[in-house]
Design a protein around this motif. Structure first.
Motif, PDB file in Angstrom:
ATOM      1  N   LEU A  28       0.803  -1.218   0.000  1.00  0.00           N
ATOM      2  CA  LEU A  28       0.000   0.000   0.000  1.00  0.00           C
ATOM      3  C   LEU A  28       0.840   1.274   0.000  1.00  0.00           C
ATOM      4  O   LEU A  28       0.358   2.335  -0.394  1.00  0.00           O
ATOM      5  CB  LEU A  28      -0.922   0.016   1.234  1.00  0.00           C
ATOM      6  CG  LEU A  28      -2.106  -0.949   1.225  1.00  0.00           C
ATOM      7  CD1 LEU A  28      -2.838  -0.878   2.554  1.00  0.00           C
ATOM      8  CD2 LEU A  28      -3.065  -0.615   0.082  1.00  0.00           C
ATOM      9  N   ARG A  29       2.092   1.136   0.433  1.00  0.00           N
ATOM     10  CA  ARG A  29       2.916   2.339   0.589  1.00  0.00           C
ATOM     11  C   ARG A  29       3.066   3.104  -0.736  1.00  0.00           C
ATOM     12  O   ARG A  29       2.870   4.326  -0.793  1.00  0.00           O
ATOM     13  CB  ARG A  29       4.289   1.950   1.137  1.00  0.00           C
ATOM     14  CG  ARG A  29       5.238   3.120   1.228  1.00  0.00           C
ATOM     15  CD  ARG A  29       6.634   2.632   1.553  1.00  0.00           C
ATOM     16  NE  ARG A  29       6.946   2.802   2.948  1.00  0.00           N
ATOM     17  CZ  ARG A  29       8.095   2.388   3.493  1.00  0.00           C
ATOM     18  NH1 ARG A  29       8.993   1.775   2.738  1.00  0.00           N
ATOM     19  NH2 ARG A  29       8.348   2.596   4.767  1.00  0.00           N
ATOM     20  N   THR A  30       3.381   2.413  -1.811  1.00  0.00           N
ATOM     21  CA  THR A  30       3.614   3.085  -3.104  1.00  0.00           C
ATOM     22  C   THR A  30       2.362   3.751  -3.659  1.00  0.00           C
ATOM     23  O   THR A  30       2.396   4.944  -4.009  1.00  0.00           O
ATOM     24  CB  THR A  30       4.187   2.076  -4.122  1.00  0.00           C
ATOM     25  OG1 THR A  30       5.425   1.570  -3.614  1.00  0.00           O
ATOM     26  CG2 THR A  30       4.433   2.750  -5.458  1.00  0.00           C
ATOM     27  N   LEU A  84       0.710   7.723   7.308  1.00  0.00           N
ATOM     28  CA  LEU A  84       1.188   7.636   8.696  1.00  0.00           C
ATOM     29  C   LEU A  84       0.852   6.276   9.303  1.00  0.00           C
ATOM     30  O   LEU A  84       1.673   5.679  10.017  1.00  0.00           O
ATOM     31  CB  LEU A  84       0.566   8.759   9.535  1.00  0.00           C
ATOM     32  CG  LEU A  84       0.991  10.193   9.201  1.00  0.00           C
ATOM     33  CD1 LEU A  84       0.230  11.177  10.080  1.00  0.00           C
ATOM     34  CD2 LEU A  84       2.501  10.362   9.394  1.00  0.00           C
ATOM     35  N   LEU A  85      -0.361   5.796   9.011  1.00  0.00           N
ATOM     36  CA  LEU A  85      -0.771   4.494   9.529  1.00  0.00           C
ATOM     37  C   LEU A  85       0.123   3.385   8.992  1.00  0.00           C
ATOM     38  O   LEU A  85       0.561   2.486   9.737  1.00  0.00           O
ATOM     39  CB  LEU A  85      -2.228   4.237   9.154  1.00  0.00           C
ATOM     40  CG  LEU A  85      -2.807   2.865   9.554  1.00  0.00           C
ATOM     41  CD1 LEU A  85      -2.762   2.675  11.057  1.00  0.00           C
ATOM     42  CD2 LEU A  85      -4.246   2.731   9.033  1.00  0.00           C
ATOM     43  N   ILE A  86       0.409   3.441   7.696  1.00  0.00           N
ATOM     44  CA  ILE A  86       1.266   2.421   7.080  1.00  0.00           C
ATOM     45  C   ILE A  86       2.671   2.463   7.686  1.00  0.00           C
ATOM     46  O   ILE A  86       3.271   1.418   7.977  1.00  0.00           O
ATOM     47  CB  ILE A  86       1.311   2.614   5.554  1.00  0.00           C
ATOM     48  CG1 ILE A  86      -0.059   2.258   4.943  1.00  0.00           C
ATOM     49  CG2 ILE A  86       2.409   1.784   4.916  1.00  0.00           C
ATOM     50  CD1 ILE A  86      -0.205   2.663   3.497  1.00  0.00           C
ATOM     51  N   ALA A  94       6.643   0.015  11.233  1.00  0.00           N
ATOM     52  CA  ALA A  94       7.518   0.150  12.401  1.00  0.00           C
ATOM     53  C   ALA A  94       7.239  -0.963  13.406  1.00  0.00           C
ATOM     54  O   ALA A  94       8.164  -1.575  13.956  1.00  0.00           O
ATOM     55  CB  ALA A  94       7.318   1.516  13.050  1.00  0.00           C
ATOM     56  N   LEU A  95       5.950  -1.245  13.647  1.00  0.00           N
ATOM     57  CA  LEU A  95       5.592  -2.346  14.556  1.00  0.00           C
ATOM     58  C   LEU A  95       6.073  -3.683  14.017  1.00  0.00           C
ATOM     59  O   LEU A  95       6.561  -4.537  14.771  1.00  0.00           O
ATOM     60  CB  LEU A  95       4.075  -2.377  14.752  1.00  0.00           C
ATOM     61  CG  LEU A  95       3.512  -1.607  15.949  1.00  0.00           C
ATOM     62  CD1 LEU A  95       1.996  -1.702  15.966  1.00  0.00           C
ATOM     63  CD2 LEU A  95       4.075  -2.144  17.250  1.00  0.00           C
ATOM     64  N   ASN A 107     -10.072  13.580  14.612  1.00  0.00           N
ATOM     65  CA  ASN A 107      -9.844  14.972  14.251  1.00  0.00           C
ATOM     66  C   ASN A 107      -8.364  15.325  14.183  1.00  0.00           C
ATOM     67  O   ASN A 107      -7.943  16.155  13.375  1.00  0.00           O
ATOM     68  CB  ASN A 107     -10.548  15.893  15.258  1.00  0.00           C
ATOM     69  CG  ASN A 107     -12.064  15.764  15.187  1.00  0.00           C
ATOM     70  OD1 ASN A 107     -12.599  15.404  14.135  1.00  0.00           O
ATOM     71  ND2 ASN A 107     -12.737  16.044  16.288  1.00  0.00           N
ATOM     72  N   THR A 108      -7.565  14.696  15.066  1.00  0.00           N
ATOM     73  CA  THR A 108      -6.138  15.005  15.116  1.00  0.00           C
ATOM     74  C   THR A 108      -5.328  14.108  14.194  1.00  0.00           C
ATOM     75  O   THR A 108      -4.121  14.313  14.038  1.00  0.00           O
ATOM     76  CB  THR A 108      -5.605  14.848  16.553  1.00  0.00           C
ATOM     77  OG1 THR A 108      -5.887  13.526  17.020  1.00  0.00           O
ATOM     78  CG2 THR A 108      -6.256  15.851  17.497  1.00  0.00           C
ATOM     79  N   GLY A 109      -5.974  13.116  13.605  1.00  0.00           N
ATOM     80  CA  GLY A 109      -5.265  12.266  12.653  1.00  0.00           C
ATOM     81  C   GLY A 109      -4.420  11.194  13.281  1.00  0.00           C
ATOM     82  O   GLY A 109      -3.518  10.659  12.641  1.00  0.00           O
TER      83      GLY A 109
END
Length: 453
Positions: free
Chosen positions: A244-246, A284-286, A291-292, A413-415
């Motif tokens: 999904l990153r690309t 950011l989620l990806i 990282a995890l 709201n803060t993402g």
């Protein structure tokens, strides 16, 4: 005197007294007739012998039989019985001995049934079980344990645990259970040839009614299948995140390019801003998922080095100060000079960024945030304190879970991704550290991190 005139001995005593009186009278009448005297003595002897024989048959012999019956009961032969009706006393004794034998037989049968049931349960457990006494001798090993580690039961039972258990993780679990007198949990890999078994061992102390340590019980779980499923999950998340990153990066880039072209249609511009914002959140989620995944890999290694803590903090301050100022928050820093620690510098930066960023998200405008670092006996203590919305006790137990949000609306709201504190916890754990949270609803939260020196 009461014994002599008791109901048991009274008939024999009367006969003996009458016999003695008769003998004395005959001797007086016989005077010098020795033949008469000898005959009287012989008769007296025969009478007394008959009395003794009768007493032996009525009491002495039955008591001997009763004693033998009790001996057989002591040996465990609860089918032994004693019958005698020569006298009321012996009849009563036989009834009580036989009642005792029946009761003991019933108790033995119940104990045998309970023992068989317990043995059946223990041997059919899907987890290995070991019982060790306070001296370290092994008393029980079940079938599952033998399947996991091999050998025969006789090779374990009656031996000291450190002589028969080869795995050092089992030794350590037993030692910590005895030393700390509390439940100890540990995981390790057991190899049998080319096969690899993942085992989780839990050691629990055993106390008697006076709360004195009497031994320990070990339960060993085969978690190989769970590990395989966990690995599949990690691989899936890592692979999907990479795939999904690309495209997400491309979508964000195209949206940013279109927004730079001065779109005149308000609706189109609004849609493009939404695309850009949401693609950024997905990115950011990806990154957090990747990282995890890296932290959870078995071959993950920290880049340990000595560095100055204050210098490390100053490298991340600009971006954090900017975020705090944008929200009108007061940001305080308490870090001593010349404080060094040995850890992975980049990972510790990530810990502090995630914690402070989390505090900024959950602290209303005009609030306070403080980062305090101090040196203690064996650890470096990091403390991030805020005057934000706080958490209730239920949330405190789950705050380090993935995707858990204390305030879901505020997080959207803060993402936030819901992975920041999970990443912090993993980094602290791979450093062999400890993390705690203190929080009061609507008053604020303090997170403590302790990293070994």
């Amino acid at each position: 005197m009461k014994v002599i005139f008791s109901r048991t001995l009274l008939p024999s005593m009367i006969i003996t007294i009458l016999s003695l009186l008769l003998t004395g009278w005959l001797i007086v009448q016989a005077e010098s007739n020795w033949i008469m005297v000898i005959a009287v003595l012989i008769v007296q002897f025969m009478i007394i012998s008959i009395l003794f024989i009768q007493f032996y048959n009525r009491y002495t012999r039955p008591i001997g039989k009763a004693t033998k019956t009790v001996d057989r009961l002591i040996e465990g032969n609860y089918s032994a019985r004693f019958y005698n009706g020569n006298s009321p006393e012996m009849e009563e004794l036989s009834v009580k001995v036989n009642t005792l034998a029946r009761n003991m037989s019933e108790i033995a049968i119940q104990e045998q049934m309970q023992s068989e049931q317990l043995t059946t349960i223990v041997d059919n457990m899907q987890s290995g079980l070991v019982l060790i006494d306070e001296k370290g001798y092994v008393h029980v090993v079940n079938r599952k344990f033998l399947e996991m580690f091999g050998e025969e039961e006789s090779n374990y039972r009656g031996h000291l645990y450190y002589d028969v258990f080869e795995n050092e993780n089992v030794h350590e679990t037993v030692q910590k259970t005895f030393l700390y007198e509390e439940t100890v949990k540990k995981s390790f890999v057991h190899r049998e040839g080319l096969n690899k078994i993942y085992v989780e061992v839990v050691g629990a102390p055993i106390f008697n009614e006076r709360n004195m340590l009497k031994g320990a019980v070990l339960v060993l779980y085969d978690i190989t299948e769970l590990k395989k499923l966990e690995k599949m999950r990690k691989d899936f998340v890592a692979n999907v995140s990479h795939e999904l990153r690309t495209p997400i990066t491309s979508i964000r880039g195209f949206a940013e390019t279109l927004l730079d072209n001065n779109i005149t249609d308000p609706a189109t511009k609004e849609f493009m801003e939404i695309i850009y914002k949401e693609s950024h959140r997905l990115q950011l989620l990806i990154e957090d998922l990747l990282a995890l995944s890296r932290l959870e890999r078995e071959d993950f290694r920290l880049l340990i080095d000595n560095y100055d803590v204050r210098q490390m903090v100053e490298e991340i301050l600009p971006q954090l100060h900017q975020k705090a100022e944008n929200k009108n928050l007061t940001f305080d820093l308490e870090v001593p000079d010349q404080l060094t620690m040995r850890a992975d510098k980049d990972r510790m930066k990530q810990v502090l960024i995630n914690l402070i960023d989390n505090s900024i998200h959950y602290t209303p405008s005009g609030g306070d945030i403080c980062l305090a670092i101090s040196e203690e006996t064996d650890v470096i203590h990091f403390q991030v304190k805020d005057s934000g919305i706080g958490m209730d006790e239920k949330s405190q137990t789950r705050v380090f879970e993935r995707f858990y949000r204390v305030d879901k609306a505020r997080s959207r709201n803060t993402g936030g991704t819901g992975l920041g504190l999970a990443i912090v916890k993993h980094i602290v754990e791979v450093h062999k550290g400890k993390i705690d949270v203190e929080s009061t609803l609507n008053q604020g939260t303090t997170i403590h991190i302790y990293i070994p020196k």
